[in-house]
Design a protein around this motif. Structure first.
Motif, PDB file in Angstrom:
ATOM      1  N   PHE A 454       4.756  11.560  -5.319  1.00  0.00           N
ATOM      2  CA  PHE A 454       5.336  10.222  -5.214  1.00  0.00           C
ATOM      3  C   PHE A 454       4.517   9.195  -5.999  1.00  0.00           C
ATOM      4  O   PHE A 454       5.074   8.262  -6.588  1.00  0.00           O
ATOM      5  N   PHE A 455       3.196   9.360  -6.003  1.00  0.00           N
ATOM      6  CA  PHE A 455       2.353   8.434  -6.760  1.00  0.00           C
ATOM      7  C   PHE A 455       2.700   8.498  -8.247  1.00  0.00           C
ATOM      8  O   PHE A 455       2.890   7.469  -8.903  1.00  0.00           O
ATOM      9  N   LEU A 456       2.787   9.705  -8.785  1.00  0.00           N
ATOM     10  CA  LEU A 456       3.102   9.870 -10.205  1.00  0.00           C
ATOM     11  C   LEU A 456       4.538   9.450 -10.508  1.00  0.00           C
ATOM     12  O   LEU A 456       4.815   8.842 -11.550  1.00  0.00           O
ATOM     13  N   PHE A 457       5.441   9.766  -9.598  1.00  0.00           N
ATOM     14  CA  PHE A 457       6.851   9.415  -9.776  1.00  0.00           C
ATOM     15  C   PHE A 457       7.011   7.901  -9.910  1.00  0.00           C
ATOM     16  O   PHE A 457       7.635   7.397 -10.856  1.00  0.00           O
ATOM     17  N   PHE A 458       6.429   7.163  -8.974  1.00  0.00           N
ATOM     18  CA  PHE A 458       6.578   5.709  -9.004  1.00  0.00           C
ATOM     19  C   PHE A 458       5.682   5.059 -10.054  1.00  0.00           C
ATOM     20  O   PHE A 458       5.991   3.972 -10.540  1.00  0.00           O
ATOM     21  N   LEU A 459       4.589   5.718 -10.426  1.00  0.00           N
ATOM     22  CA  LEU A 459       3.767   5.187 -11.510  1.00  0.00           C
ATOM     23  C   LEU A 459       4.546   5.199 -12.824  1.00  0.00           C
ATOM     24  O   LEU A 459       4.481   4.245 -13.608  1.00  0.00           O
ATOM     25  N   SER A 460       5.305   6.266 -13.054  1.00  0.00           N
ATOM     26  CA  SER A 460       6.115   6.326 -14.272  1.00  0.00           C
ATOM     27  C   SER A 460       7.203   5.256 -14.250  1.00  0.00           C
ATOM     28  O   SER A 460       7.478   4.610 -15.271  1.00  0.00           O
ATOM     29  N   LEU A 461       7.817   5.033 -13.084  1.00  0.00           N
ATOM     30  CA  LEU A 461       8.826   3.982 -12.975  1.00  0.00           C
ATOM     31  C   LEU A 461       8.220   2.600 -13.188  1.00  0.00           C
ATOM     32  O   LEU A 461       8.785   1.751 -13.889  1.00  0.00           O
ATOM     33  N   VAL A 462       7.053   2.374 -12.582  1.00  0.00           N
ATOM     34  CA  VAL A 462       6.395   1.072 -12.687  1.00  0.00           C
ATOM     35  C   VAL A 462       5.995   0.775 -14.127  1.00  0.00           C
ATOM     36  O   VAL A 462       6.193  -0.338 -14.628  1.00  0.00           O
TER      37      VAL A 462
END
Length: 547
Positions: A454-462
């Protein structure tokens, strides 16, 4: 008649005004644009027309729902109304009573405050119904398309929803500006590429201008290209035209999509975007000084001052819009991440990983909005230098200075051949290296595999949202810096992450369970309840008036 011979016919038919030729073609288009502005600013006729009225009480509830729903689907603000129209039509797909559908559509848009209350004439019901009616044979034809039925239906929903929005809120000045920019760039452009066929160049230029000037999305472009091929469609098409379009629907869709998917489309869009910035300022100057614009253009000092004032206002609006975009993106991230944390991450950490630490959970919820805020709030525009460049560009555009010849060429793509394979491999390795380093650091802080994902997933979105927000400065900035070592390092390690975020943002709506739940489980009964409540309130008002 070839499309290039009537490229502007739909535009000027649409705004109801034909350019009178004053000797010079560019001057004619400028005069056409000024006439459009004058008409848009003219006092509206105050006829005692009956208008559609809804209850303010139920409108407040519908508006709150719409805001919550939009928070789950981060999109450009100018697209929200068209998205709502499309969503309503998709939910009511298959209904044959166009009068009832038209009425419900307009009421829902007014409830959600996409349209003003007590301002939409009741005759609009018949106008929207006529649009719905002429599309019915096309949807019937789409149902016979076999495996392409779903794609054809979605394509038609895009075109239909855009035409309805154009009917409800005609973008007169915007389309006039597109025509002006197109004509000006076309007159100065030299094509130094063989990748765009001569017969496709004018249409490709028009699409690029529409994207650059109005930030048009795929749905809008589908409609605009479609009516370029069939200019009578947006007026009152004959039954023969409707039958012709329905009978050739697969070929028409393929033709339009081929134009929108042209291999040189993105490159031409970027080329046009940088050269269309000044026209936004020109529009503002023309709108503010529509009564004496010729005097201002003939006085360099007054023109420079007018450009500076318009640019300053645009800079202020840009900052406000950036801050609003940051807030919307943060709400989207916080809302989505919090729900996923409660439904997936927290149960996994407690029940599977047997981890009672709150650090990973809180980090995943709070870190990404903070990063997004930092990225967005550091957007900077070199205002003084940029304003001077805008003024110089406008002088050239308007013929007040030496006219700049534009040359469009295309470099050899690196993504082909052996070098392309090598660079693609290095690109993938950079992404894997970044993911590996971040995962290792997070694991050392006792993040579970789900928390790391989830950290990497939302980091890419951010990073994508931040990159997109920062990139919006291109709407006003004439030139971009080349960057230094910092920019190069960002491109090496973060650009793959940004592109991953872009890939996720494009495909996320298709698998967004929350959106599906709202659109197909909650929205239909919610809107039915609102309709029932509004009917009950209307009934009570009638009874009260009888007393």
């Amino acid at each position: 008649m070839k499309i290039k011979d009537r490229l502007f016919l739909p535009i000027f038919n649409f705004i109801g005004w034909r350019a009178k030729i004053f000797g010079d073609m560019e001057e004619a288009y400028l005069k056409a644009f000024l006439a459009t502005i004058a008409r848009s600013q003219a006092p509206k006729e105050t006829k005692e027309n009956e208008t559609i009225s809804v209850s303010e009480t139920v409108s407040a509830a519908a508006s709150v729902y719409e805001n919550v729903r939009n928070a789950l689907e981060y999109d450009e603000e100018h697209l929200l109304r068209r998205n709502a129209i499309r969503r309503i039509l998709k939910r009511r797909f298959g209904e044959e009573d166009v009068i009832s559908l038209s009425s419900d559509l307009l009421h829902e848009l007014i409830w959600a405050r996409y349209l003003p209350n007590n301002a939409v004439p009741t005759k609009t019901l018949d106008e929207v119904a006529a649009i719905l009616r002429k599309f019915q044979p096309l949807f019937v034809q789409a149902e016979e398309a076999g495996k392409n039925t779903h794609h054809f239906n979605l394509w038609l929903l895009d075109v239909l929803s855009t035409e309805i929005e154009y009917k409800l809120s005609p973008p007169l000045v915007e389309e006039g500006l597109v025509g002006l920019v197109y004509q000006n760039i076309k007159s100065r452009l030299e094509w130094a590429t063989s990748q765009i066929k001569p017969e496709d160049r004018e249409l490709q230029l028009y699409v690029a201008v529409h994207r650059a000037v109005l930030k048009s999305n795929r749905a809008t472009l589908r409609y605009r290209v479609f009516v370029l091929y069939f200019p009578d469609w947006s007026k009152a098409p004959t039954s023969e035209l409707v039958e012709h379009v329905a009978g050739r629907l697969p070929q028409i869709i393929e033709t339009v999509e081929n134009q929108l998917n042209h291999s040189s489309g993105e490159r031409l869009f970027r080329f046009v975007r940088q050269r269309s910035v000044a026209f936004t300022i020109l529009r503002d100057v023309c709108e503010k000084h529509s009564g004496d614009i010729e005097d201002i253009l003939s006085d360099e000092k007054r023109f420079r001052q007018a450009v500076a004032e318009a640019a300053a206002i645009r800079y202020d609006k840009f900052r406000v819009r950036v801050h609003r975009s940051i807030i919307r993106a943060i709400v989207f991230i916080l809302f989505t991440k919090s729900i996923l944390a409660l439904l997936v991450e927290l149960p996994f950490d407690r029940l599977v990983a047997k981890d009672s630490s709150w650090t990973p959970l809180l980090t995943n919820i709070l870190f990404h909005p903070l990063v997004l805020a930092v990225i967005g709030l550091t957007v900077h525009i070199p205002e003084k230098k940029n304003t001077e460049l805008l003024f110089a560009e406008l002088q050239s555009v308007l013929g007040l200075d030496k006219v700049k010849i534009l040359r469009f060429s295309q470099r050899r793509p690196w993504a082909k051949g052996g070098m392309g394979i090598l660079f693609a491999t290095l690109y993938s390795l950079a992404l894997l290296l970044f993911v590996g380093i971040v995962s290792y650091i997070l694991h050392s802080f006792d993040f579970s595999i789900v928390s790391i994902f989830f950290f990497l997933f939302f980091l890419s979105l951010v990073t994508f949202f931040g990159f997109k927000i920062r990139g919006s400065r291109r709407e006003l900035v004439m030139t971009e810096g080349t960057g230094g070592w910092g920019s190069a390092l960002f491109d090496i390690f973060f650009l793959p992450v940004v592109r991953t975020g872009r890939w996720i943002s494009i495909r996320a709506p298709r698998v967004n369970i929350l959106l599906f739940f709202l659109d197909f489980i909650i929205e239909a009964p919610f809107k039915a309840a609102i309709k029932l409540i509004e009917g009950w309130l209307a009934f009570l008002r009638e009874k009260k008036e009888e007393i």
